[in-house]
Design an enzyme around this catalytic site. Structure first.
Site, PDB file in Angstrom:
ATOM      1  CE  LYS A  14      43.890  67.427 -22.423  1.00  0.00           C
ATOM      2  NZ  LYS A  14      42.901  67.735 -21.558  1.00  0.00           N
ATOM      3  NE  ARG A  43      39.169  72.408 -16.934  1.00  0.00           N
ATOM      4  CZ  ARG A  43      39.713  71.259 -17.525  1.00  0.00           C
ATOM      5  NH1 ARG A  43      40.565  70.662 -16.492  1.00  0.00           N
ATOM      6  NH2 ARG A  43      39.792  70.694 -18.611  1.00  0.00           N
ATOM      7  CG  HIS A  83      36.256  67.946 -19.036  1.00  0.00           C
ATOM      8  ND1 HIS A  83      36.514  66.662 -19.376  1.00  0.00           N
ATOM      9  CD2 HIS A  83      37.527  68.436 -18.623  1.00  0.00           C
ATOM     10  CE1 HIS A  83      37.484  66.259 -19.136  1.00  0.00           C
ATOM     11  NE2 HIS A  83      38.225  67.110 -18.379  1.00  0.00           N
ATOM     12  NE  ARG A 118      35.724  66.149 -24.091  1.00  0.00           N
ATOM     13  CZ  ARG A 118      34.732  66.265 -23.321  1.00  0.00           C
ATOM     14  NH1 ARG A 118      33.315  65.986 -23.697  1.00  0.00           N
ATOM     15  NH2 ARG A 118      34.744  66.323 -21.971  1.00  0.00           N
ATOM     16  CE1 TYR A 177      76.210  70.353 -10.311  1.00  0.00           C
ATOM     17  CE2 TYR A 177      74.160  69.522 -10.852  1.00  0.00           C
ATOM     18  CZ  TYR A 177      75.036  70.116 -10.997  1.00  0.00           C
ATOM     19  OH  TYR A 177      75.387  70.514 -12.321  1.00  0.00           O
ATOM     20  CB  CYS A 224      71.830  66.820 -12.882  1.00  0.00           C
ATOM     21  SG  CYS A 224      72.884  66.228 -11.835  1.00  0.00           S
ATOM     22  CG  MET A 225      68.683  70.781 -16.871  1.00  0.00           C
ATOM     23  SD  MET A 225      69.275  72.481 -17.575  1.00  0.00           S
ATOM     24  CE  MET A 225      69.023  73.660 -16.103  1.00  0.00           C
ATOM     25  CG  ASP A 226      71.616  68.881 -19.048  1.00  0.00           C
ATOM     26  OD1 ASP A 226      70.715  69.155 -19.524  1.00  0.00           O
ATOM     27  OD2 ASP A 226      72.773  69.352 -18.822  1.00  0.00           O
TER      28      ASP A 226
HETATM   29  C1  LIG Z   1      42.125  66.781 -21.528  1.00  0.00           C
HETATM   30  C2  LIG Z   1      40.639  66.398 -21.643  1.00  0.00           C
HETATM   31  C3  LIG Z   1      39.861  65.211 -21.937  1.00  0.00           C
HETATM   32  C4  LIG Z   1      40.755  63.873 -21.902  1.00  0.00           C
HETATM   33  O1  LIG Z   1      40.844  63.549 -20.749  1.00  0.00           O
HETATM   34  P1  LIG Z   1      41.386  61.940 -20.234  1.00  0.00           P
HETATM   35  O2  LIG Z   1      41.249  61.966 -18.894  1.00  0.00           O
HETATM   36  O3  LIG Z   1      42.777  61.899 -20.648  1.00  0.00           O
HETATM   37  O4  LIG Z   1      40.550  61.093 -21.052  1.00  0.00           O
HETATM   38  C5  LIG Z   1      38.596  65.221 -22.419  1.00  0.00           C
HETATM   39  N1  LIG Z   1      37.891  66.354 -22.627  1.00  0.00           N
HETATM   40  C6  LIG Z   1      38.528  67.819 -22.118  1.00  0.00           C
HETATM   41  C7  LIG Z   1      37.717  68.896 -22.267  1.00  0.00           C
HETATM   42  C8  LIG Z   1      39.841  67.695 -21.760  1.00  0.00           C
HETATM   43  O5  LIG Z   1      40.633  68.739 -21.440  1.00  0.00           O
END
Ligand SMILES: *Cc1c(COP(=O)(O)O)cnc(C)c1O
Length: 379
Positions: free
Chosen positions: A35, A133, A165, A221, A264, A311-313
């Site tokens: 992700k 969550r 999770h 995961r 700045y 700064c920004m850049d």
């Molecule tokens: C982001 C996420 C993970 C991975 O978590 P890490 O701590 O980066 O291993 C696994 N499961 C879910 C649902 C997540 O949102």
């Protein structure tokens, strides 16, 4: 060939190595989390490298992220687990994406989309076992499970997975971890009893995959560990290798007289004649402004302090009176593996009270992603 001002070099061999560490430690097959553009590393090349190195499947938050992987020709199993109310489940079904469901409403929408297409949606049940969550809420579970059994019986869904999770995966001994696993086991038993069994189960994120092999089910995961960053710094590095190195080309070198302020608000004033250099990376690129006065740049064997506001850049470093031998066009490492004594993303995170997940995933699109390793320079 022109090169970019700012480059995030991603070592695909390091990612393959880290995948091996997770597989070995967890004893599970890996659903690799890519992700947020693979935590800033570039979703498509990273996903390809992970699959080539033996990842079993992929996971993302949004359906759009999964569809982008499909559009790039990636045909591995992909699960997407975060959906807004107007999310297009029809697209997910068309793209053969495993839709992880967090509510009866989501299930109802998926069933409607599948029925309209005369096909079955592949789904994973995301159970809220205590993170509070996403995931099916405790008070909705019995009704959700009934609805799911009906949807399965009608042919609208195929129940591929069940997942949850962890809230405290980074505290391996915390009793909540085992409690969450028990709740998921019991939810899976409910689905079996109702005739809607899940084919695979997964619980462990990176910290659990590296420290709690007893929580490994069919899959683990992990995200951050694949990118080579320890999810529990107090427990060490687990043999992981940071995959991203952020470098910038020194844009400008110039003299600065004693008593002159830099950037700045002139928050830094030179105490003696010196030489400064401009680094073309700023907070719009993910270099936190809070690092002003604390960031360093490694050029060759030397480490130079950032001075004045980021700064920004761009930001400015102090090369010292003799200029440290630095020339315009030299490459400054802003963070990397740390093996050469250079700065790391964790140094940045520690300095501003956050985690390196936020640092690497925040590196912006102006940083060109360059890939090394992976047996293919053109990924
Ligand atoms: C982001 C996420 C993970 C991975 O978590 P890490 O701590 O980066 O291993 C696994 N499961 C879910 C649902 C997540 O949102």
């Amino acid at each position: 060939m022109s090169t970019s001002a700012l480059t995030a070099t991603v070592d695909l061999d390091a990612i393959a190595h880290n995948l091996g560490v997770v597989r070995e430690t967890s004893g599970g097959e890996v659903l690799a989390v890519v992700k947020a553009d693979a935590y800033g590393h570039g979703a498509v090349p990273v996903a390809r490298a992970l699959l080539a190195a033996g990842a079993a499947e992929l996971g993302v938050a949004h359906i759009g992220e999964a569809s982008a992987l499909r559009a790039a020709g990636i045909d591995a199993h992909i699960t997407a687990w975060l959906h807004h109310p107007s999310a297009d489940f029809g697209v997910a079904i068309d793209d053969d994406i495993d839709i992880a469901l967090s509510s009866r409403r989501q299930l109802e929408s998926v069933v409607a989309a599948a029925t309209a297409r005369g096909t079955a949606a592949t789904i994973t049940v995301k159970v809220d076992t205590g993170l509070n969550r996403s995931g099916v809420a405790v008070d909705e579970w019995a009704d959700f499970a009934d609805d799911l059994a009906k949807a399965r019986a009608s042919g609208a869904v195929v129940v591929r997975g069940i997942m949850c999770h962890l809230a405290r995966g980074d505290e391996p001994e915390h009793p909540l971890n085992s409690a969450q696993a028990q709740r998921l086991d019991s939810a899976a038993a409910d689905l079996r009893r109702l005739g809607a069994p899940a084919e695979v189960m997964h619980i462990a994120n990176s910290p659990a995959a590296l420290t709690r092999p007893d929580l490994t089910r069919d899959l683990v995961r992990p995200g951050i560990a694949l990118y080579g960053r320890t999810p529990i710094p107090e427990r060490g590095e687990f043999g992981l290798i940071p995959a991203m190195t952020l470098t910038a080309e020194v844009s400008l070198v110039k003299k600065l007289a004693a008593g002159q302020g830099v950037s700045y608000s002139h928050t830094w004033v030179s105490s003696s004649d010196t030489t400064i250099a401009v680094i073309p990376a700023g907070y719009a690129d993910g270099v936190p402004r809070l690092l002003s006065g604390a960031i360093v740049a490694r050029i060759g064997e030397e480490t130079f302090p950032g001075v004045g506001r980021i700064c920004m850049d761009q930001f400015v470093i102090d090369l010292g009176p003799d200029g440290g031998g630095v020339r315009e066009g030299d490459i400054a490492e802003l963070f990397g593996t740390g093996r050469d004594g250079g700065p790391t993303a964790r140094d940045w995170a520690d300095q501003i009270g956050t985690i390196d997940y936020e640092i690497v995933s925040g590196i912006g699109s102006r940083a060109t992603r360059r890939y090394t390793g992976g047996g293919n320079g053109d990924l």
